[in-house]
Design a protein around this motif. Structure first.
Motif, PDB file in Angstrom:
ATOM      1  N   VAL A   1      13.058   5.652  12.051  1.00  0.00           N
ATOM      2  CA  VAL A   1      13.053   5.960  10.618  1.00  0.00           C
ATOM      3  C   VAL A   1      12.397   4.827   9.831  1.00  0.00           C
ATOM      4  N   GLU A   2      12.785   3.584  10.164  1.00  0.00           N
ATOM      5  CA  GLU A   2      12.212   2.435   9.476  1.00  0.00           C
ATOM      6  C   GLU A   2      10.713   2.343   9.695  1.00  0.00           C
ATOM      7  N   SER A   3      10.284   2.636  10.932  1.00  0.00           N
ATOM      8  CA  SER A   3       8.852   2.583  11.256  1.00  0.00           C
ATOM      9  C   SER A   3       8.083   3.643  10.479  1.00  0.00           C
ATOM     10  N   LEU A   4       8.676   4.839  10.367  1.00  0.00           N
ATOM     11  CA  LEU A   4       8.033   5.909   9.624  1.00  0.00           C
ATOM     12  C   LEU A   4       7.893   5.537   8.150  1.00  0.00           C
ATOM     13  N   MET A   5       8.970   5.001   7.566  1.00  0.00           N
ATOM     14  CA  MET A   5       8.946   4.627   6.159  1.00  0.00           C
ATOM     15  C   MET A   5       7.921   3.523   5.903  1.00  0.00           C
ATOM     16  N   GLN A   6       7.854   2.571   6.812  1.00  0.00           N
ATOM     17  CA  GLN A   6       6.880   1.498   6.667  1.00  0.00           C
ATOM     18  C   GLN A   6       5.452   2.047   6.747  1.00  0.00           C
ATOM     19  N   GLY A   7       5.247   2.993   7.660  1.00  0.00           N
ATOM     20  CA  GLY A   7       3.929   3.600   7.796  1.00  0.00           C
ATOM     21  C   GLY A   7       3.518   4.375   6.560  1.00  0.00           C
ATOM     22  N   LEU A   8       4.456   5.130   5.973  1.00  0.00           N
ATOM     23  CA  LEU A   8       4.163   5.887   4.762  1.00  0.00           C
ATOM     24  C   LEU A   8       3.826   4.956   3.598  1.00  0.00           C
ATOM     25  N   ALA A   9       4.599   3.887   3.483  1.00  0.00           N
ATOM     26  CA  ALA A   9       4.352   2.916   2.411  1.00  0.00           C
ATOM     27  C   ALA A   9       2.971   2.295   2.548  1.00  0.00           C
ATOM     28  N   GLU A  10       2.582   1.957   3.762  1.00  0.00           N
ATOM     29  CA  GLU A  10       1.273   1.349   4.000  1.00  0.00           C
ATOM     30  C   GLU A  10       0.145   2.341   3.709  1.00  0.00           C
TER      31      GLU A  10
END
Length: 302
Positions: A5-14
């Motif tokens: 989940v954290e990786s997905l959120m970080q990817g979306l933010a980037e």
């Protein structure tokens, strides 16, 4: 290592911050946002239509949302700042409203129920008892919102000191933005553009902001927005407005609230409804609809 989940959120933010692979543009007022159809359509059913290639917006890859300053019809237009926070939510599942300066609570409480609670003796033996240390606990009002927090007075060999035994409610209030107006605008945007998760978050933020900042003059504007920018059947922040005014009737003595209540018949009626201890408006509507359905069913049978 971050979880999925954290990786997905970080990817979306980037993705949003870099603008890479963006395939759609949302503009409102002075703002233009380069977004991704898959991201916004996954959270908003409204954008399914303009993002489709069979529509002009989808073909040119952009949509212009009319800002409030561009028309006299505020109710049909959008606040650019609220749209900005909605887009922020699409990629972060959170939004940050500009903090509103909180007004200090007067030294004398406005209402009797905000008066300081009496001192409560709590001289329970503890590891300090062998040194002759005793304690007394009392409830102390937050200087900003009037909520109470627990503080403890300790005496040692005749000398009294004061220490806080629980997190200060004042510190907690400082972590809240108190911006009831912006949360009301974000809520309206979430309802209009069918973003249920944002609607729920804005409701929570609006409720907390109203709890700590009901004394501010901005609450009257927030109440007006709640009743003029969303359908009558959407009760989320309307119920908070009614509860806040009912819990703090002194607000009715303020010109801004008096004017708002007089101008908005629905708010006037709901306050009267609550004053008489009647059921919540949503419950009344459900009952009425149930009776109507039953009546029509009987007619069909006859």
């Amino acid at each position: 290592m971050s979880g999925p989940v954290e990786s997905l959120m970080q990817g979306l933010a980037e993705l949003y911050e870099s603008g890479k692979l963006s395939d759609f543009e949302i503009s409102c007022g002075r703002y233009t946002f380069n977004v991704h159809k898959a991201v916004i359509c996954a959270q908003s059913k409204y954008f399914h239509v303009p993002c489709g290639r069979e529509y002009a917006e989808g073909q040119r890859g952009s949509i212009k949302l009319k800002a409030v300053e561009e028309s006299d019809d505020d109710e049909a237009c959008d606040d650019p700042e609220a749209v900005k926070l909605m887009v922020q939510f699409f990629y972060h599942l959170e939004y940050d409203a500009k903090p509103l300066e909180l007004m200090p609570v007067p030294e004398e409480p406005l209402e009797e129920h905000l008066a300081e609670a009496p001192v409560i003796d709590d001289s329970v033996p503890g590891p300090w008892s062998i040194h002759g240390l005793s304690s007394r606990k009392r409830m102390n009002r937050c200087k900003r919102c009037g909520r109470r927090g627990l503080e403890e007075d300790r005496s040692y060999d005749g000398t009294r000191t004061t220490t806080t035994t629980s997190k200060s409610t004042t510190d907690e209030c400082k972590s809240l933005d108190g911006n009831v107006v912006m949360h009301a605008k974000v809520f309206a945007a979430a309802v209009k553009y069918q973003v249920p998760a944002l609607q729920k978050l804005a409701t929570s933020k609006f409720r907390r902001a109203a709890e700590i900042n009901w004394k501010d003059s901005s609450f009257a504007e927030a109440a007006r927005i709640a009743y003029t920018t969303t359908p009558e059947c959407v009760r989320d922040i309307r119920d908070t407005v009614v509860k806040t005014i009912s819990d703090h009737p002194i607000l009715l003595q303020r010109t801004s609230i008096e004017s708002t209540v007089k101008d908005i018949a629905a708010l006037n009626f709901e306050l009267l409804h609550k004053a008489y201890g009647l059921a919540a408006m949503a419950e009344v509507k459900d009952v009425d609809e149930g009776l109507d359905s039953l009546e029509y069913g009987i007619r069909d049978i006859l």
